[in-house]
Motif scaffolding. Structure first.
Motif, PDB file in Angstrom:
ATOM      1  N   ARG A 171     -10.856  -1.035  -4.319  1.00 22.69           N
ATOM      2  CA  ARG A 171     -10.313  -0.247  -3.215  1.00 22.69           C
ATOM      3  C   ARG A 171     -11.260   0.882  -2.830  1.00 22.69           C
ATOM      4  NH1 ARG A 171      -4.861  -0.955  -3.155  1.00 22.69           N
ATOM      5  NH2 ARG A 171      -5.082  -0.465  -0.938  1.00 22.69           N
ATOM      6  N   THR A 172     -11.023   1.454  -1.675  1.00 22.25           N
ATOM      7  CA  THR A 172     -11.893   2.514  -1.170  1.00 22.25           C
ATOM      8  C   THR A 172     -11.897   3.744  -2.091  1.00 22.25           C
ATOM      9  OG1 THR A 172     -12.407   3.920   0.723  1.00 22.25           O
ATOM     10  CG2 THR A 172     -10.076   3.563   0.253  1.00 22.25           C
ATOM     11  N   ARG A 173     -13.001   4.463  -2.061  1.00 23.64           N
ATOM     12  CA  ARG A 173     -13.078   5.722  -2.831  1.00 23.64           C
ATOM     13  C   ARG A 173     -12.721   6.922  -1.948  1.00 23.64           C
ATOM     14  NH1 ARG A 173     -13.223   3.385  -7.775  1.00 23.64           N
ATOM     15  NH2 ARG A 173     -13.624   5.441  -8.663  1.00 23.64           N
ATOM     16  N   CYS A 174     -12.196   6.716  -0.734  1.00 22.74           N
ATOM     17  CA  CYS A 174     -11.761   7.845   0.109  1.00 22.74           C
ATOM     18  C   CYS A 174     -10.846   8.742  -0.722  1.00 22.74           C
ATOM     19  CB  CYS A 174     -11.008   7.326   1.335  1.00 22.74           C
ATOM     20  SG  CYS A 174     -10.269   8.658   2.300  1.00 22.74           S
ATOM     21  N   MET A 175     -11.187  10.032  -0.802  1.00 21.76           N
ATOM     22  CA  MET A 175     -10.452  10.919  -1.719  1.00 21.76           C
ATOM     23  C   MET A 175      -8.995  11.117  -1.299  1.00 21.76           C
ATOM     24  SD  MET A 175     -12.334  14.480  -0.812  1.00 21.76           S
ATOM     25  CE  MET A 175     -11.151  15.780  -0.608  1.00 21.76           C
ATOM     26  N   TYR A 176      -8.722  10.978  -0.017  1.00 20.94           N
ATOM     27  CA  TYR A 176      -7.337  11.166   0.438  1.00 20.94           C
ATOM     28  C   TYR A 176      -6.458   9.955   0.083  1.00 20.94           C
ATOM     29  CZ  TYR A 176      -9.707  14.823   2.995  1.00 20.94           C
ATOM     30  OH  TYR A 176     -10.475  15.904   3.322  1.00 20.94           O
ATOM     31  N   PHE A 177      -7.087   8.796   0.054  1.00 17.86           N
ATOM     32  CA  PHE A 177      -6.348   7.601  -0.384  1.00 17.86           C
ATOM     33  C   PHE A 177      -5.863   7.780  -1.817  1.00 17.86           C
ATOM     34  CE2 PHE A 177      -6.680   3.387  -2.526  1.00 17.86           C
ATOM     35  CZ  PHE A 177      -5.590   2.774  -1.917  1.00 17.86           C
ATOM     36  N   ARG A 178      -6.659   8.460  -2.612  1.00 21.64           N
ATOM     37  CA  ARG A 178      -6.356   8.617  -4.035  1.00 21.64           C
ATOM     38  C   ARG A 178      -5.533   9.865  -4.331  1.00 21.64           C
ATOM     39  NH1 ARG A 178     -10.073   5.311  -6.882  1.00 21.64           N
ATOM     40  NH2 ARG A 178     -10.139   6.653  -8.693  1.00 21.64           N
ATOM     41  N   ASP A 179      -5.155  10.620  -3.299  1.00 22.87           N
ATOM     42  CA  ASP A 179      -4.406  11.866  -3.490  1.00 22.87           C
ATOM     43  C   ASP A 179      -3.074  11.756  -2.747  1.00 22.87           C
ATOM     44  OD1 ASP A 179      -3.336  14.372  -3.484  1.00 22.87           O
ATOM     45  OD2 ASP A 179      -5.088  15.379  -2.651  1.00 22.87           O
ATOM     46  N   THR A 180      -1.997  11.527  -3.497  1.00 18.70           N
ATOM     47  CA  THR A 180      -0.704  11.252  -2.842  1.00 18.70           C
ATOM     48  C   THR A 180      -0.114  12.477  -2.147  1.00 18.70           C
ATOM     49  OG1 THR A 180       0.433  11.683  -4.926  1.00 18.70           O
ATOM     50  CG2 THR A 180      -0.071   9.375  -4.420  1.00 18.70           C
ATOM     51  N   ALA A 181      -0.763  13.643  -2.271  1.00 19.60           N
ATOM     52  CA  ALA A 181      -0.255  14.838  -1.583  1.00 19.60           C
ATOM     53  C   ALA A 181      -0.770  14.923  -0.148  1.00 19.60           C
ATOM     54  CB  ALA A 181      -0.663  16.096  -2.362  1.00 19.60           C
ATOM     55  N   THR A 182      -1.639  13.995   0.256  1.00 21.33           N
ATOM     56  CA  THR A 182      -2.236  14.078   1.595  1.00 21.33           C
ATOM     57  C   THR A 182      -1.856  12.853   2.425  1.00 21.33           C
ATOM     58  OG1 THR A 182      -4.246  12.980   0.812  1.00 21.33           O
ATOM     59  CG2 THR A 182      -4.240  15.392   0.749  1.00 21.33           C
ATOM     60  N   PRO A 183      -1.892  13.008   3.783  1.00 20.48           N
ATOM     61  CA  PRO A 183      -1.581  11.836   4.617  1.00 20.48           C
ATOM     62  C   PRO A 183      -2.681  10.783   4.544  1.00 20.48           C
ATOM     63  CG  PRO A 183      -1.863  13.832   5.978  1.00 20.48           C
ATOM     64  CD  PRO A 183      -2.176  14.215   4.568  1.00 20.48           C
ATOM     65  N   CYS A 184      -2.282   9.530   4.538  1.00 21.79           N
ATOM     66  CA  CYS A 184      -3.257   8.420   4.491  1.00 21.79           C
ATOM     67  C   CYS A 184      -2.568   7.157   5.000  1.00 21.79           C
ATOM     68  CB  CYS A 184      -3.771   8.227   3.066  1.00 21.79           C
ATOM     69  SG  CYS A 184      -4.707   6.695   2.868  1.00 21.79           S
ATOM     70  N   ASN A 185      -3.042   6.667   6.134  1.00 22.95           N
ATOM     71  CA  ASN A 185      -2.432   5.469   6.723  1.00 22.95           C
ATOM     72  C   ASN A 185      -2.591   4.227   5.857  1.00 22.95           C
ATOM     73  OD1 ASN A 185      -1.490   6.615   9.141  1.00 22.95           O
ATOM     74  ND2 ASN A 185      -3.547   6.525  10.035  1.00 22.95           N
ATOM     75  N   LYS A 186      -3.627   4.206   5.054  1.00 24.58           N
ATOM     76  CA  LYS A 186      -3.851   3.034   4.203  1.00 24.58           C
ATOM     77  C   LYS A 186      -2.832   3.005   3.067  1.00 24.58           C
ATOM     78  CE  LYS A 186      -8.161   1.648   3.214  1.00 24.58           C
ATOM     79  NZ  LYS A 186      -8.146   0.280   3.764  1.00 24.58           N
ATOM     80  N   ARG A 187      -2.583   4.191   2.491  1.00 25.13           N
ATOM     81  CA  ARG A 187      -1.633   4.277   1.369  1.00 25.13           C
ATOM     82  C   ARG A 187      -0.204   4.274   1.868  1.00 25.13           C
ATOM     83  NH1 ARG A 187      -0.459   9.030   0.085  1.00 25.13           N
ATOM     84  NH2 ARG A 187      -2.539   9.875   0.395  1.00 25.13           N
TER      85      ARG A 187
END
Ligand SMILES: Cc1cc2nc3c(=O)[nH]c(=O)nc-3n(C[C@H](O)[C@H](O)[C@H](O)COP(=O)(O)OP(=O)(O)OC[C@H]3O[C@@H](n4cnc5c(N)ncnc54)[C@H](O)[C@@H]3O)c2cc1C
Ligand code: SF4
Length: 334
Positions: free
Chosen positions: A122-138
């Motif tokens: 999966r991507t290393r985008c830091m927001y994808f890995r941080d559930t406190a931030t918005p992320c359309n993928k997650r």
């Protein structure tokens, strides 16, 4: 980490039917296969993935590398990245794949990581890995924190207004240049998907990353016979010399006769939302003399549609230089 049930699959049929009970094979799947675990367990610890059931596929008979009658190669889904990179046939006939794998992660990780797991990392985008931030993928519809945030390492090709995440795999870039085929066993039988069609660009559904459906088990990857007389190279540019993902990379396979390139296969890493095959660059190279001016034209063509974000504009020039330098190295003394 949320609690989960772990079961062991003893054969492919059992694995497929157990996974078929999930509602999706994409982000948020309730049932997941687990191979080396080097992507999945990380994401479970971060609560980015919360499967209720893990199916251990490590004991399936998918761990072999074999020559094919047509001169190609078949690689089992469970073949470890180290075994693949050091396999004598891979080193001799598909050196670009060996180089790409060995440029990634660490020896310890490569000893665990599998062919199928690497395809699906999966991507290393830091927001994808941080559930406190918005992320359309997650979380579809929540927004994309990266577009207005920290996006230095993210993609410039294949992006959408909904997601700009990079596919981080080195192996996938080499497989794209090698025109690999992914073989899948699913609830409706077996099917084969060219690697160019396997990963999806984000569009307005960034949570859908591949064509996989519930129950789909990757069984093996095949490579066509090597092009006679080809020269290949994987060049990876990154912030530090090892244990780091690509900012830009290039996998090239060219055949040169009398100073002219008769065949070219080009793929880029670190810049695309999927492993980025550049047929534009290939067209600029084919039947042309192997000169710096031609390499530059190919690089310009490969990056023509690049859409840089606020912090990653440097990647356009970096990717061009990466491709030009890789072509120079691969064709020298041709
Ligand atoms: C610190 C660190 C640094 C890294 N650096 C790099 C790097 O520089 N370059 C690089 O390319 N990679 C890098 N990686 C990523 C690494 O290559 C991947 O984590 C690894 O390849 C995943 O393989 P796995 O077998 O462990 O997958 P797993 O974590 O077991 O699985 C990954 C996904 O694949 C699915 N899956 C597994 N097998 C199958 C199957 N047969 N059919 C269908 N689905 C399946 C799982 O359900 C899961 O969703 C790094 C990883 C870490 C942790
Ligand atoms: S770039 Fe993609 S993965 Fe990263 S925050 Fe935006 S939607 Fe999520």
């Amino acid at each position: 980490m949320k609690t989960f049930e772990l079961t062991r699959a003893n054969d492919n049929t059992q694995a497929v039917s157990a996974a078929a009970n999930a509602t999706t094979a994409q982000q948020g799947a309730e049932i997941r296969f687990i191979a080396g675990g080097t992507t999945l367990i990380d994401l479970m610890k971060l609560n980015v993935e919360t499967p209720q059931k893990l199916i251990d596929v490590n004991h399936l008979p998918l761990g072999k590398i074999d020559n094919l009658p047509d001169g190609g190669l078949t690689i089992g889904a469970m073949v470890r990245n180290s075994d693949l990179a050091y396999h004598p046939v891979v080193r001799k006939n598909y050196a670009v794949l060996s180089e790409a794998i060995l440029s990634g992660a660490s020896a310890q990780l490569r000893n665990m990581a599998t062919t199928a797991g690497n395809l699906l990392q999966r991507t290393r985008c830091m927001y994808f890995r941080d559930t406190a931030t918005p992320c359309n993928k997650r979380e579809p519809g929540s927004g994309c924190a990266a577009i207005t945030g920290v996006n230095r390492s993210l993609a410039i090709l294949g992006t959408s207004e909904h997601c700009i995440a990079t596919n981080p795999s080195d192996m996938n870039v080499a497989l794209a240049a090698l025109e690999a085929t992914i073989h899948i066993r699913g609830t409706k039988g077996e099917r084969s998907v060219p690697i160019g069609d396997f990963h999806l660009v984000p569009g307005d559904t960034p949570h859908r990353e591949t064509v996989l459906e519930p129950g789909d088990l990757i069984t093996n990857v095949t490579l066509p016979p090597p092009a006679p007389g080809n020269r290949s190279l994987y060049l990876k540019l990154r912030d530090r010399a090892s244990y780091e993902f690509a900012l830009a990379s290039a996998a090239i396979i060219v055949t040169v006769a009398n100073g002219r390139m008769t065949r070219a296969r080009i793929a880029l890493g670190g810049v695309g939302t999927k492993p980025w095959r550049s047929t534009e660059a290939e067209r600029e190279l084919t039947d042309q003399l192997a000169t710096p001016a031609v390499f530059q034209k190919a690089a310009d063509a490969a990056l023509r549609d690049a859409k840089p974000q606020s912090q990653n504009g440097f990647k356009v020039e970096l990717a061009k230089r990466c491709l030009v330098h890789a072509l120079k190295l691969a064709t020298q003394n041709a």
